[in-house]
Design a protein around this motif. Sequence first.
Motif, PDB file in Angstrom:
ATOM      1  N   THR A   6       8.713  36.494  -8.606  1.00 28.24           N
ATOM      2  CA  THR A   6       7.412  36.915  -9.110  1.00 28.24           C
ATOM      3  C   THR A   6       6.571  35.670  -9.307  1.00 28.24           C
ATOM      4  O   THR A   6       7.044  34.554  -9.107  1.00 28.24           O
ATOM      5  CB  THR A   6       7.562  37.722 -10.420  1.00 28.24           C
ATOM      6  N   SER A   7       5.349  35.850  -9.688  1.00 29.80           N
ATOM      7  CA  SER A   7       4.495  34.702  -9.967  1.00 29.80           C
ATOM      8  C   SER A   7       3.981  34.813 -11.390  1.00 29.80           C
ATOM      9  O   SER A   7       3.964  35.892 -11.976  1.00 29.80           O
ATOM     10  CB  SER A   7       3.330  34.631  -8.975  1.00 29.80           C
ATOM     11  N   ILE A   8       3.586  33.686 -11.943  1.00 27.84           N
ATOM     12  CA  ILE A   8       3.000  33.658 -13.272  1.00 27.84           C
ATOM     13  C   ILE A   8       1.670  32.929 -13.189  1.00 27.84           C
ATOM     14  O   ILE A   8       1.473  32.078 -12.327  1.00 27.84           O
ATOM     15  CB  ILE A   8       3.927  32.983 -14.314  1.00 27.84           C
ATOM     16  N   LYS A   9       0.754  33.292 -14.069  1.00 27.47           N
ATOM     17  CA  LYS A   9      -0.545  32.638 -14.091  1.00 27.47           C
ATOM     18  C   LYS A   9      -0.608  31.718 -15.291  1.00 27.47           C
ATOM     19  O   LYS A   9      -0.293  32.113 -16.413  1.00 27.47           O
ATOM     20  CB  LYS A   9      -1.667  33.667 -14.153  1.00 27.47           C
ATOM     21  N   VAL A  10      -0.996  30.484 -15.039  1.00 24.04           N
ATOM     22  CA  VAL A  10      -1.218  29.497 -16.095  1.00 24.04           C
ATOM     23  C   VAL A  10      -2.533  28.798 -15.799  1.00 24.04           C
ATOM     24  O   VAL A  10      -3.060  28.867 -14.686  1.00 24.04           O
ATOM     25  CB  VAL A  10      -0.067  28.468 -16.189  1.00 24.04           C
ATOM     26  N   SER A  11      -3.040  28.093 -16.788  1.00 20.34           N
ATOM     27  CA  SER A  11      -4.271  27.341 -16.567  1.00 20.34           C
ATOM     28  C   SER A  11      -4.016  26.217 -15.569  1.00 20.34           C
ATOM     29  O   SER A  11      -2.866  25.804 -15.348  1.00 20.34           O
ATOM     30  CB  SER A  11      -4.773  26.749 -17.885  1.00 20.34           C
ATOM     31  N   THR A  12      -5.082  25.732 -14.998  1.00 22.55           N
ATOM     32  CA  THR A  12      -4.962  24.605 -14.070  1.00 22.55           C
ATOM     33  C   THR A  12      -4.363  23.400 -14.781  1.00 22.55           C
ATOM     34  O   THR A  12      -3.516  22.691 -14.215  1.00 22.55           O
ATOM     35  CB  THR A  12      -6.345  24.248 -13.494  1.00 22.55           C
ATOM     36  N   ALA A  13      -4.759  23.191 -16.024  1.00 18.60           N
ATOM     37  CA  ALA A  13      -4.227  22.061 -16.794  1.00 18.60           C
ATOM     38  C   ALA A  13      -2.718  22.199 -16.991  1.00 18.60           C
ATOM     39  O   ALA A  13      -1.974  21.222 -16.857  1.00 18.60           O
ATOM     40  CB  ALA A  13      -4.938  21.947 -18.136  1.00 18.60           C
ATOM     41  N   ARG A  15      -0.646  23.928 -15.080  1.00 18.27           N
ATOM     42  CA  ARG A  15      -0.021  23.741 -13.765  1.00 18.27           C
ATOM     43  C   ARG A  15       0.092  22.265 -13.420  1.00 18.27           C
ATOM     44  O   ARG A  15       1.144  21.792 -12.972  1.00 18.27           O
ATOM     45  CB  ARG A  15      -0.820  24.458 -12.677  1.00 18.27           C
ATOM     46  N   ASP A  16      -0.981  21.513 -13.683  1.00 19.90           N
ATOM     47  CA  ASP A  16      -0.960  20.086 -13.382  1.00 19.90           C
ATOM     48  C   ASP A  16       0.075  19.354 -14.236  1.00 19.90           C
ATOM     49  O   ASP A  16       0.782  18.472 -13.756  1.00 19.90           O
ATOM     50  CB  ASP A  16      -2.346  19.475 -13.586  1.00 19.90           C
ATOM     51  N   ARG A  17       0.172  19.752 -15.493  1.00 24.38           N
ATOM     52  CA  ARG A  17       1.162  19.117 -16.372  1.00 24.38           C
ATOM     53  C   ARG A  17       2.577  19.462 -15.916  1.00 24.38           C
ATOM     54  O   ARG A  17       3.462  18.606 -15.896  1.00 24.38           O
ATOM     55  CB  ARG A  17       0.959  19.539 -17.819  1.00 24.38           C
ATOM     56  N   LEU A  18       2.801  20.720 -15.558  1.00 19.90           N
ATOM     57  CA  LEU A  18       4.115  21.111 -15.046  1.00 19.90           C
ATOM     58  C   LEU A  18       4.459  20.328 -13.784  1.00 19.90           C
ATOM     59  O   LEU A  18       5.611  19.901 -13.602  1.00 19.90           O
ATOM     60  CB  LEU A  18       4.164  22.618 -14.770  1.00 19.90           C
ATOM     61  N   ALA A  19       3.488  20.126 -12.918  1.00 25.12           N
ATOM     62  CA  ALA A  19       3.721  19.351 -11.695  1.00 25.12           C
ATOM     63  C   ALA A  19       4.098  17.922 -12.031  1.00 25.12           C
ATOM     64  O   ALA A  19       5.014  17.344 -11.425  1.00 25.12           O
ATOM     65  CB  ALA A  19       2.483  19.391 -10.800  1.00 25.12           C
ATOM     66  N   GLN A  20       3.406  17.335 -13.000  1.00 29.50           N
ATOM     67  CA  GLN A  20       3.718  15.968 -13.410  1.00 29.50           C
ATOM     68  C   GLN A  20       5.123  15.883 -14.010  1.00 29.50           C
ATOM     69  O   GLN A  20       5.909  14.993 -13.671  1.00 29.50           O
ATOM     70  CB  GLN A  20       2.693  15.464 -14.423  1.00 29.50           C
ATOM     71  N   LEU A  21       5.450  16.834 -14.901  1.00 31.80           N
ATOM     72  CA  LEU A  21       6.785  16.838 -15.501  1.00 31.80           C
ATOM     73  C   LEU A  21       7.864  17.028 -14.445  1.00 31.80           C
ATOM     74  O   LEU A  21       8.908  16.357 -14.479  1.00 31.80           O
ATOM     75  CB  LEU A  21       6.878  17.949 -16.554  1.00 31.80           C
ATOM     76  N   ILE A  29       8.373  22.606  -9.959  1.00 32.58           N
ATOM     77  CA  ILE A  29       7.873  23.418 -11.074  1.00 32.58           C
ATOM     78  C   ILE A  29       8.774  24.638 -11.237  1.00 32.58           C
ATOM     79  O   ILE A  29       9.134  25.011 -12.357  1.00 32.58           O
ATOM     80  CB  ILE A  29       6.409  23.840 -10.846  1.00 32.58           C
ATOM     81  N   ARG A  30       9.136  25.245 -10.132  1.00 33.72           N
ATOM     82  CA  ARG A  30      10.005  26.421 -10.179  1.00 33.72           C
ATOM     83  C   ARG A  30      11.296  26.117 -10.941  1.00 33.72           C
ATOM     84  O   ARG A  30      11.689  26.858 -11.849  1.00 33.72           O
ATOM     85  CB  ARG A  30      10.323  26.893  -8.766  1.00 33.72           C
ATOM     86  N   SER A  31      11.953  25.033 -10.578  1.00 30.00           N
ATOM     87  CA  SER A  31      13.210  24.678 -11.247  1.00 30.00           C
ATOM     88  C   SER A  31      12.984  24.340 -12.716  1.00 30.00           C
ATOM     89  O   SER A  31      13.793  24.707 -13.575  1.00 30.00           O
ATOM     90  CB  SER A  31      13.876  23.494 -10.548  1.00 30.00           C
ATOM     91  N   LEU A  32      11.898  23.666 -13.008  1.00 31.50           N
ATOM     92  CA  LEU A  32      11.572  23.313 -14.378  1.00 31.50           C
ATOM     93  C   LEU A  32      11.423  24.574 -15.229  1.00 31.50           C
ATOM     94  O   LEU A  32      12.010  24.687 -16.315  1.00 31.50           O
ATOM     95  CB  LEU A  32      10.272  22.500 -14.395  1.00 31.50           C
TER      96      LEU A  32
END
Length: 91
Positions: A6-13, A15-21, A29-32
């Motif tokens: 499935t997909s989830i909606k988050v803010s762009t901010a 998403r960007d933070r998840l990508a950085q982490l 991001i998926r694994s995180l």
Amino acid sequence: MAADETSIKVSTAARDRLAQLAAEHGTTIRSLVEDLAQGTPTHAEYAERAELARAELASALGSAPSPEAEAKARALLERLGASQHNPRAAA
């Protein structure tokens, strides 16, 4: 998308933070997100663990810890947890 996805909606901010982490941890991001979901106990799971711990203590000590002793232990664990994230918090 596969049937079990499935997909989830988050803010762009977010998403960007998840990508950085994820990049800093060498993962996606998926694994995180999946690790967070699978590795974080629910309130019910915490309650079950606490009950098992009480039973184990009662078996080992002959009686369960008092509510006061549990509160002191919980406060200590919270302080120790806070000190991991903020070393000044334990002082």
